[in-house]
Motif scaffolding. Structure first.
Motif, PDB file in Angstrom:
ATOM      1  N   HIS A  49       0.808  -1.217   0.000  1.00  0.00           N
ATOM      2  CA  HIS A  49       0.000   0.000   0.000  1.00  0.00           C
ATOM      3  C   HIS A  49       0.841   1.266   0.000  1.00  0.00           C
ATOM      4  O   HIS A  49       0.447   2.270  -0.605  1.00  0.00           O
ATOM      5  CB  HIS A  49      -0.923   0.009   1.226  1.00  0.00           C
ATOM      6  N   GLU A  50       1.966   1.234   0.695  1.00  0.00           N
ATOM      7  CA  GLU A  50       2.827   2.400   0.807  1.00  0.00           C
ATOM      8  C   GLU A  50       4.069   2.193  -0.053  1.00  0.00           C
ATOM      9  O   GLU A  50       4.614   1.089  -0.123  1.00  0.00           O
ATOM     10  CB  GLU A  50       3.238   2.622   2.268  1.00  0.00           C
ATOM     11  N   ALA A  51       4.508   3.265  -0.686  1.00  0.00           N
ATOM     12  CA  ALA A  51       5.663   3.171  -1.575  1.00  0.00           C
ATOM     13  C   ALA A  51       6.885   2.666  -0.821  1.00  0.00           C
ATOM     14  O   ALA A  51       7.189   3.133   0.279  1.00  0.00           O
ATOM     15  CB  ALA A  51       5.950   4.527  -2.209  1.00  0.00           C
ATOM     16  N   GLN A  52       7.571   1.686  -1.407  1.00  0.00           N
ATOM     17  CA  GLN A  52       8.779   1.125  -0.828  1.00  0.00           C
ATOM     18  C   GLN A  52       9.883   1.168  -1.884  1.00  0.00           C
ATOM     19  O   GLN A  52       9.623   1.170  -3.077  1.00  0.00           O
ATOM     20  CB  GLN A  52       8.541  -0.323  -0.397  1.00  0.00           C
ATOM     21  N   GLN A  53      11.127   1.189  -1.410  1.00  0.00           N
ATOM     22  CA  GLN A  53      12.251   1.223  -2.325  1.00  0.00           C
ATOM     23  C   GLN A  53      12.611  -0.186  -2.754  1.00  0.00           C
ATOM     24  O   GLN A  53      12.960  -1.029  -1.911  1.00  0.00           O
ATOM     25  CB  GLN A  53      13.466   1.904  -1.674  1.00  0.00           C
ATOM     26  N   GLY A  54      12.502  -0.462  -4.025  1.00  0.00           N
ATOM     27  CA  GLY A  54      12.895  -1.749  -4.572  1.00  0.00           C
ATOM     28  C   GLY A  54      14.218  -1.654  -5.306  1.00  0.00           C
ATOM     29  O   GLY A  54      14.893  -0.618  -5.271  1.00  0.00           O
TER      30      GLY A  54
ATOM     31  N   THR B  70       4.757   0.547  -5.539  1.00  0.00           N
ATOM     32  CA  THR B  70       3.663  -0.111  -4.846  1.00  0.00           C
ATOM     33  C   THR B  70       3.166  -1.223  -5.767  1.00  0.00           C
ATOM     34  O   THR B  70       3.473  -1.236  -6.961  1.00  0.00           O
ATOM     35  CB  THR B  70       2.503   0.851  -4.507  1.00  0.00           C
ATOM     36  N   ILE B  71       2.385  -2.168  -5.207  1.00  0.00           N
ATOM     37  CA  ILE B  71       1.952  -3.331  -5.980  1.00  0.00           C
ATOM     38  C   ILE B  71       0.452  -3.530  -5.822  1.00  0.00           C
ATOM     39  O   ILE B  71      -0.059  -3.599  -4.696  1.00  0.00           O
ATOM     40  CB  ILE B  71       2.707  -4.610  -5.560  1.00  0.00           C
ATOM     41  N   ILE B  72      -0.236  -3.649  -6.942  1.00  0.00           N
ATOM     42  CA  ILE B  72      -1.687  -3.823  -6.960  1.00  0.00           C
ATOM     43  C   ILE B  72      -2.012  -5.306  -6.937  1.00  0.00           C
ATOM     44  O   ILE B  72      -1.380  -6.118  -7.618  1.00  0.00           O
ATOM     45  CB  ILE B  72      -2.279  -3.152  -8.213  1.00  0.00           C
ATOM     46  N   SER B  73      -3.021  -5.664  -6.159  1.00  0.00           N
ATOM     47  CA  SER B  73      -3.408  -7.066  -5.991  1.00  0.00           C
ATOM     48  C   SER B  73      -3.958  -7.648  -7.286  1.00  0.00           C
ATOM     49  O   SER B  73      -4.714  -6.982  -8.004  1.00  0.00           O
ATOM     50  CB  SER B  73      -4.458  -7.187  -4.893  1.00  0.00           C
ATOM     51  N   PRO B  74      -3.623  -8.900  -7.576  1.00  0.00           N
ATOM     52  CA  PRO B  74      -4.183  -9.552  -8.771  1.00  0.00           C
ATOM     53  C   PRO B  74      -5.696  -9.729  -8.698  1.00  0.00           C
ATOM     54  O   PRO B  74      -6.339  -9.939  -9.719  1.00  0.00           O
ATOM     55  CB  PRO B  74      -3.455 -10.900  -8.814  1.00  0.00           C
ATOM     56  N   THR B  75      -6.280  -9.620  -7.509  1.00  0.00           N
ATOM     57  CA  THR B  75      -7.735  -9.712  -7.404  1.00  0.00           C
ATOM     58  C   THR B  75      -8.425  -8.519  -8.057  1.00  0.00           C
ATOM     59  O   THR B  75      -9.613  -8.602  -8.393  1.00  0.00           O
ATOM     60  CB  THR B  75      -8.173  -9.798  -5.934  1.00  0.00           C
ATOM     61  N   SER B  76      -7.691  -7.431  -8.249  1.00  0.00           N
ATOM     62  CA  SER B  76      -8.258  -6.234  -8.888  1.00  0.00           C
ATOM     63  C   SER B  76      -7.970  -6.155 -10.375  1.00  0.00           C
ATOM     64  O   SER B  76      -8.557  -5.318 -11.070  1.00  0.00           O
ATOM     65  CB  SER B  76      -7.710  -4.970  -8.209  1.00  0.00           C
ATOM     66  N   THR B  77      -7.064  -7.006 -10.863  1.00  0.00           N
ATOM     67  CA  THR B  77      -6.563  -6.828 -12.237  1.00  0.00           C
ATOM     68  C   THR B  77      -6.699  -8.078 -13.097  1.00  0.00           C
ATOM     69  O   THR B  77      -5.975  -8.227 -14.080  1.00  0.00           O
ATOM     70  CB  THR B  77      -5.082  -6.415 -12.195  1.00  0.00           C
ATOM     71  N   GLY B  78      -7.577  -8.987 -12.722  1.00  0.00           N
ATOM     72  CA  GLY B  78      -7.748 -10.192 -13.535  1.00  0.00           C
ATOM     73  C   GLY B  78      -6.611 -11.173 -13.400  1.00  0.00           C
ATOM     74  O   GLY B  78      -6.207 -11.797 -14.388  1.00  0.00           O
ATOM     75  N   GLY B  79      -6.083 -11.328 -12.182  1.00  0.00           N
ATOM     76  CA  GLY B  79      -5.062 -12.339 -11.930  1.00  0.00           C
ATOM     77  C   GLY B  79      -3.630 -11.897 -12.155  1.00  0.00           C
ATOM     78  O   GLY B  79      -2.724 -12.727 -12.130  1.00  0.00           O
ATOM     79  N   VAL B  80      -3.390 -10.596 -12.349  1.00  0.00           N
ATOM     80  CA  VAL B  80      -2.049 -10.105 -12.671  1.00  0.00           C
ATOM     81  C   VAL B  80      -1.546  -9.150 -11.592  1.00  0.00           C
ATOM     82  O   VAL B  80      -2.114  -8.059 -11.430  1.00  0.00           O
ATOM     83  CB  VAL B  80      -2.033  -9.379 -14.034  1.00  0.00           C
ATOM     84  N   PRO B  81      -0.498  -9.492 -10.824  1.00  0.00           N
ATOM     85  CA  PRO B  81       0.113  -8.491  -9.950  1.00  0.00           C
ATOM     86  C   PRO B  81       0.724  -7.375 -10.796  1.00  0.00           C
ATOM     87  O   PRO B  81       1.483  -7.636 -11.740  1.00  0.00           O
ATOM     88  CB  PRO B  81       1.208  -9.281  -9.215  1.00  0.00           C
ATOM     89  N   VAL B  82       0.362  -6.138 -10.478  1.00  0.00           N
ATOM     90  CA  VAL B  82       0.839  -4.984 -11.249  1.00  0.00           C
ATOM     91  C   VAL B  82       1.633  -4.070 -10.326  1.00  0.00           C
ATOM     92  O   VAL B  82       1.115  -3.588  -9.314  1.00  0.00           O
ATOM     93  CB  VAL B  82      -0.323  -4.207 -11.891  1.00  0.00           C
ATOM     94  N   GLU B  83       2.890  -3.851 -10.685  1.00  0.00           N
ATOM     95  CA  GLU B  83       3.753  -2.931  -9.946  1.00  0.00           C
ATOM     96  C   GLU B  83       3.766  -1.585 -10.667  1.00  0.00           C
ATOM     97  O   GLU B  83       3.930  -1.536 -11.883  1.00  0.00           O
ATOM     98  CB  GLU B  83       5.172  -3.497  -9.873  1.00  0.00           C
ATOM     99  N   ILE B  84       3.564  -0.502  -9.909  1.00  0.00           N
ATOM    100  CA  ILE B  84       3.774   0.835 -10.462  1.00  0.00           C
ATOM    101  C   ILE B  84       4.978   1.428  -9.747  1.00  0.00           C
ATOM    102  O   ILE B  84       5.160   1.221  -8.549  1.00  0.00           O
ATOM    103  CB  ILE B  84       2.533   1.721 -10.339  1.00  0.00           C
TER     104      ILE B  84
END
Length: 293
Positions: A110-115, A121-135
Motif C-alpha cells: 500500500h505504501e511506496a517502498q524502495q525496490g 507499490t503493488i496492486i493485488s491480482p484480485t483487482s486486475t484479472g489475476g495479474v500483480p501490477v507494480e507501479i
C-alpha cells in the motif's frame, strides 16, 4: 496517437519471472535468445535475488527466492517457474497509487517502498484479472544491450475480453488501441496502450484452444510475453540449436508467431514476432470507442 502526457502509466518497465536459480535462468536467456543479464542484486530483507535482462524496449526481471517462508518461495512451490508480474513506470508513485486506489483497486503493497529498480507499490491480482501490477518511479535504468529484440506486448488470458480491458482502462487510464477477432489464431482480443508497448487481453474462440486450456489449469492471468525482432528466423534457429522446442504458428500470414515451449524455458511462453508485424486488428478500421462494445 495517444499523447504521452495523458498516460498515467508512462511506459512498460519490465516483466517479472519467478525462477529457481537466477544464474541458471540468466544463462538460459543467453543461450536460447542471446540476451544478457547486466545487473544482479540481492534484497536480503525481502528474501530474494534478482537479475535484469535489458531489451531494446522494456526488460526482463528474474526473481529467485532466498528464504523458504517468503511469498515468492510459496508461489514457486505451488505454481513453479513462470511469469510473476508486470511493472509500469509512473512520474509520481504516491499520486498514482492514490488515484488507482480511488478507482477501486486493492493493493498488496500500500505504501511506496524502495525496490531494486525504483520506488514502488503493488496492486493485488484480485483487482486486475489475476495479474500483480507494480507501479514504480524508476531510478535504476538499464539501457538495452540488444539493438534487435524488444518487448512488443504481454498477453493476459481472460474469460471476458471486454470486461478485463474495461477494468484496466478504468483503473489505469490506459487508452484502448483496438479490439479485434483473430480468425487465424482463433482469439478475441483487446489491446491497450502502455506507452512504448502494449497489453493484450485474449479470449479463446474455441473450448480446446491454448488460452482456454490454460484458463482451466491456472485461471486468469499472465499468459505470454511477446518479443519482436528484425530476424525471427535467426532467433528460431538459435532456439533450436540450444535444444529448446519452438512451434511456428502461421495462423495469420501478416504475423507468423514462433512459440518457445514453456516446458523448455522457465515455465514461460515466449512468442517471437517480426518487428512491425501486423498484430490482430492493426489492419482493421474499427474505431477505438466502439471496441469495448
Amino acid at each position: 496517437m495517444t499523447d504521452q502526457n495523458d498516460l498515467l502509466l508512462k511506459r512498460f518497465d519490465q516483466v517479472g519471472l519467478l525462477v529457481r536459480d537466477i544464474d541458471e535462468a540468466a544463462q538460459k536467456f543467453e543461450d536460447v535468445l542471446g540476451l544478457t543479464a547486466t545487473v544482479k542484486r540481492e534484497a536480503q530483507d525481502e528474501g530474494y535475488r534478482a537479475a535484469i535482462i535489458p531489451l531494446r524496449v522494456g526488460r526482463i526481471l528474474l526473481l529467485q527466492p532466498t528464504t523458504d517462508d517468503s511469498p515468492l518461495a510459496k508461489q514457486l512451490e505451488e505454481r513453479g517457474e513462470g511469469m510473476h508480474h508486470v511493472s509500469f513506470h509512473v512520474e509520481d508513485v504516491e499520486q498514482a497509487t492514490e488515484e488507482i486506489k480511488g478507482r477501486g483497486a486493492e493493493f498488496i503493497v500500500h505504501e511506496a517502498q524502495q525496490g531494486i529498480t525504483g520506488k514502488n507499490t503493488i496492486i493485488s491480482p484480485t483487482s486486475t484479472g489475476g495479474v500483480p501490477v507494480e507501479i514504480k518511479e524508476t531510478t535504476l535504468f538499464t539501457p538495452g544491450t540488444s539493438r534487435d529484440i524488444g518487448l512488443h506486448h504481454v498477453t493476459i488470458r481472460t474469460e471476458d475480453v471486454g470486461t478485463a480491458a474495461a477494468t484496466w482502462q478504468h483503473l489505469f487510464r490506459m487508452p484502448l488501441k483496438r479490439r479485434a477477432v483473430s480468425e487465424g489464431f482463433g482469439m478475441d482480443t483487446a489491446w491497450l496502450d502502455a506507452g512504448d508497448a502494449e497489453v493484450e487481453f485474449a479470449q479463446d474462440l474455441r473450448d480446446d484452444g491454448p488460452v482456454a486450456r490454460a484458463l482451466k489449469l491456472m485461471g486468469e492471468g499472465l499468459h505470454a510475453v511477446v518479443l519482436e525482432t528484425d530476424d525471427p528466423v535467426a532467433v528460431e534457429e538459435r532456439v533450436r540449436a540450444a535444444g529448446v522446442r519452438i512451434i511456428v504458428d502461421d495462423g495469420e500470414p501478416t504475423n507468423v508467431l514462433r512459440a518457445v515451449h514453456p516446458l523448455d524455458f522457465l515455465g514461460t511462453l515466449v512468442l517471437i514476432s517480426q518487428r512491425d508485424a501486423a498484430h490482430a486488428g492493426m489492419n482493421r478500421t474499427q474505431p477505438a470507442e466502439d471496441a469495448a462494445h
